[in-house]
Design an enzyme around this catalytic site. Structure first.
Site, PDB file in Angstrom:
ATOM      1  N   GLU A 163      13.579  21.876  35.096  1.00  0.00           N
ATOM      2  CA  GLU A 163      14.931  21.298  35.161  1.00  0.00           C
ATOM      3  C   GLU A 163      15.031  20.279  36.289  1.00  0.00           C
ATOM      4  O   GLU A 163      14.542  20.500  37.393  1.00  0.00           O
ATOM      5  CB  GLU A 163      15.965  22.403  35.393  1.00  0.00           C
ATOM      6  CG  GLU A 163      16.275  23.166  34.133  1.00  0.00           C
ATOM      7  CD  GLU A 163      17.323  24.250  34.346  1.00  0.00           C
ATOM      8  OE1 GLU A 163      17.827  24.399  35.475  1.00  0.00           O
ATOM      9  OE2 GLU A 163      17.618  24.947  33.372  1.00  0.00           O
TER      10      GLU A 163
ATOM     11  N   ASP B  18      21.309   2.528  18.211  1.00  0.00           N
ATOM     12  CA  ASP B  18      20.526   3.695  17.811  1.00  0.00           C
ATOM     13  C   ASP B  18      19.396   3.181  16.918  1.00  0.00           C
ATOM     14  O   ASP B  18      19.592   2.908  15.738  1.00  0.00           O
ATOM     15  CB  ASP B  18      21.409   4.693  17.067  1.00  0.00           C
ATOM     16  CG  ASP B  18      20.639   5.962  16.682  1.00  0.00           C
ATOM     17  OD1 ASP B  18      19.396   5.948  16.746  1.00  0.00           O
ATOM     18  OD2 ASP B  18      21.288   6.955  16.316  1.00  0.00           O
TER      19      ASP B  18
HETATM   20  C1  LIG Z   1      19.683   6.658  13.331  1.00  0.00           C
HETATM   21  C2  LIG Z   1      19.447   8.091  13.667  1.00  0.00           C
HETATM   22  N1  LIG Z   1      19.959   8.571  14.807  1.00  0.00           N
HETATM   23  C3  LIG Z   1      19.786   9.859  15.173  1.00  0.00           C
HETATM   24  C4  LIG Z   1      19.063  10.715  14.379  1.00  0.00           C
HETATM   25  C5  LIG Z   1      18.980  12.158  14.774  1.00  0.00           C
HETATM   26  O1  LIG Z   1      17.734  12.558  15.109  1.00  0.00           O
HETATM   27  P1  LIG Z   1      17.318  14.110  15.097  1.00  0.00           P
HETATM   28  O2  LIG Z   1      17.158  14.469  13.670  1.00  0.00           O
HETATM   29  O3  LIG Z   1      16.073  14.094  15.887  1.00  0.00           O
HETATM   30  O4  LIG Z   1      18.433  14.865  15.768  1.00  0.00           O
HETATM   31  C6  LIG Z   1      18.490  10.256  13.196  1.00  0.00           C
HETATM   32  C7  LIG Z   1      17.714  11.168  12.331  1.00  0.00           C
HETATM   33  O5  LIG Z   1      17.506  10.980  11.193  1.00  0.00           O
HETATM   34  C8  LIG Z   1      18.700   8.910  12.826  1.00  0.00           C
HETATM   35  O6  LIG Z   1      18.211   8.419  11.680  1.00  0.00           O
END
Ligand SMILES: Cc1ncc(COP(=O)(O)O)c(C=O)c1O
Length: 422
Positions: free
Chosen positions: A59, A203
């Site tokens: 941690e 993302d």
């Molecule tokens: C664009 C996007 N963000 C976040 C995630 C979430 O990832 P995890 O499945 O590792 O929680 C995904 C998973 O498919 C994704 O496609």
């Protein structure tokens, strides 16, 4: 092909579990895996992720831990962080998020309060659950407002995004998603986020490997935070990273630990470090380019066979097929293709008239088959199998599915999977 793998200790201790792992190895070897969020990690990544690093609690962050005995762990985490910073050209990287969903939750924790407005692409339009969709904690604990794609083009409508952002004034805007076949215009999102005074998060879970390999533009010059999983096109272990400008480093780190998580999974951190090393090699640029070339070739073959593709094709690793005109529901097609040794997932298409659990589309992609060495010359065969499988699904022709499965296994034998060959 029968795999030569063995797991002697596992087989001796727990033969039941060992048999299941062996069966999964065989399945991954024999089938054509077209799920765009999956890949094959290298033997080196597998080894790094299966070490005694499992045994250690850590941690905190390097040099600031709540447990002693971090002499090696600190170095491993610092190596992963340095490699992430160098590969993506960012000021700051946090490699501790357990996976993509907790990484995104940490972003909300860093920049928003419960009840605040947040904005992202709607799940049925190609966004991810964690971008504020109602059933997710991110849509329950925040006020999620959602944008989509245009009905006629399948592309993001930036006029709509701007109008929504200026009206709703979200604290955080997510761009990127989970079923997006086209290049993301990070600069356009950045302009809107600036106007709306929102923190912009890219993302890039799906396309991180393409960005690292130079096959998709980087969000880094445009956005405040980059969130990514490490196990898709980046070809690392199941995990995630958050990267940001220096000004957001403290907020991100505090949100991950102690805000959301306890001890980092050090064995995963090690696997991520190895994957980042691999992704910085010239051969990875070839891989990323080939993933896109294969997807474009496959899209071309599918279009030539009269399939409807959302947005009319692809710029990246992913193709979203709308099977409405074939009169075969996505789920029926996906399950039939699975019996034919072609692994895909059923998926909503934008403006789907069917329910999410029984939608009109299937989502396919080329990261895994490219990792096995398949090239554009194989895409006609892949498209032909998909068409035969979808047609057989509509007719309930199990013999045809069995015939395809044998043909698929035959080809895949000639292209052994990384991580399944020693
Ligand atoms: C664009 C996007 N963000 C976040 C995630 C979430 O990832 P995890 O499945 O590792 O929680 C995904 C998973 O498919 C994704 O496609």
């Amino acid at each position: 092909m029968t795999l030569p793998l063995s797991h002697p200790a596992l087989s001796a201790t727990d033969p039941e579990l060992a048999a299941l792992v062996g069966a999964e190895e065989q399945l991954q070897a024999d089938t054509l895996r077209l799920i765009p969020s999956e890949n094959y990690v290298s033997q080196a990544v597998l080894e790094a992720s299966g070490t005694v690093l499992q045994n250690k609690y850590s941690e905190g962050y390097a040099g600031r831990r709540y447990y002693e005995g971090q002499q090696n762990i600190d170095q491993i985490e610092l190596l992963a962080v340095a490699r992430a910073k160098s590969l993506f050209g960012v000021d700051h990287a946090n490699v501790q998020p357990y996976s993509g969903s907790p990484a995104n939750l940490a972003v909300y924790l860093a920049f928003a309060e419960p009840g605040d407005t947040v904005m992202g692409m709607a799940l049925p339009m190609g966004g991810h659950l964690t971008h504020g969709w109602g059933v997710s904690a991110t849509g329950k604990w925040f006020r999620g407002v959602q944008y989509g794609v245009r009905h006629d083009t399948g592309l993001v409508d930036f006029d709509e995004v701007r109008e929504l952002a200026l009206k709703e004034r979200p604290k955080v805007i997510f761009c990127g998603g989970t079923a997006l076949p086209r290049t993301i215009d990070f600069a356009a999102f950045a302009e809107i986020a600036r106007e709306a005074g929102a923190v912009l998060v890219a993302d890039v879970a799906h396309i991180a490997g393409l960005i690292a390999g130079g096959a998709h533009p980087s969000p880094v010059p445009h956005v405040d935070v980059v969130s990514t999983t490490t196990h898709k096109t980046l070809r690392g272990p199941r995990g995630a990273m958050l990267m940001s400008r220096e000004e957001h480093a403290k907020a991100i780190d505090k949100a991950v630990f102690p805000g959301l998580q306890g001890g980092p999974h050090n064995q995963t951190t090690a696997g991520i470090a190895v994957a980042l090393h691999e992704a910085s090699q010239p051969s990875f640029r070839d891989y990323a380019a080939q993933v896109v070339a294969n997807a474009k070739a496959l899209a071309g073959e599918l279009l030539a066979r009269g399939f409807d593709l959302v947005s009319g094709g692809t710029d990246n690793h992913l193709i979203l097929m709308d099977l409405t005109s074939r009169d075969v529901p996505g789920k029926v097609a996906a399950k039939a293709l699975d019996r034919a040794g072609i692994v895909v997932n059923y998926n909503t298409v934008p403006y789907d008239t069917r329910k999410p659990f029984d939608p009109s589309g299937i989502r396919i992609g080329t990261p895994s088959l490219t990792s096995r060495g398949l090239g554009v010359e194989h895409m006609a065969a892949v498209a032909a199998w998909i068409e035969r499988g979808v047609t057989a699904a509509g007719k309930g022709d199990e013999d045809e599915l069995t015939a395809i499965r044998a043909e698929v296994a035959d080809l895949m034998t000639a292209y052994p999977a990384p991580g399944l060959t020693t």
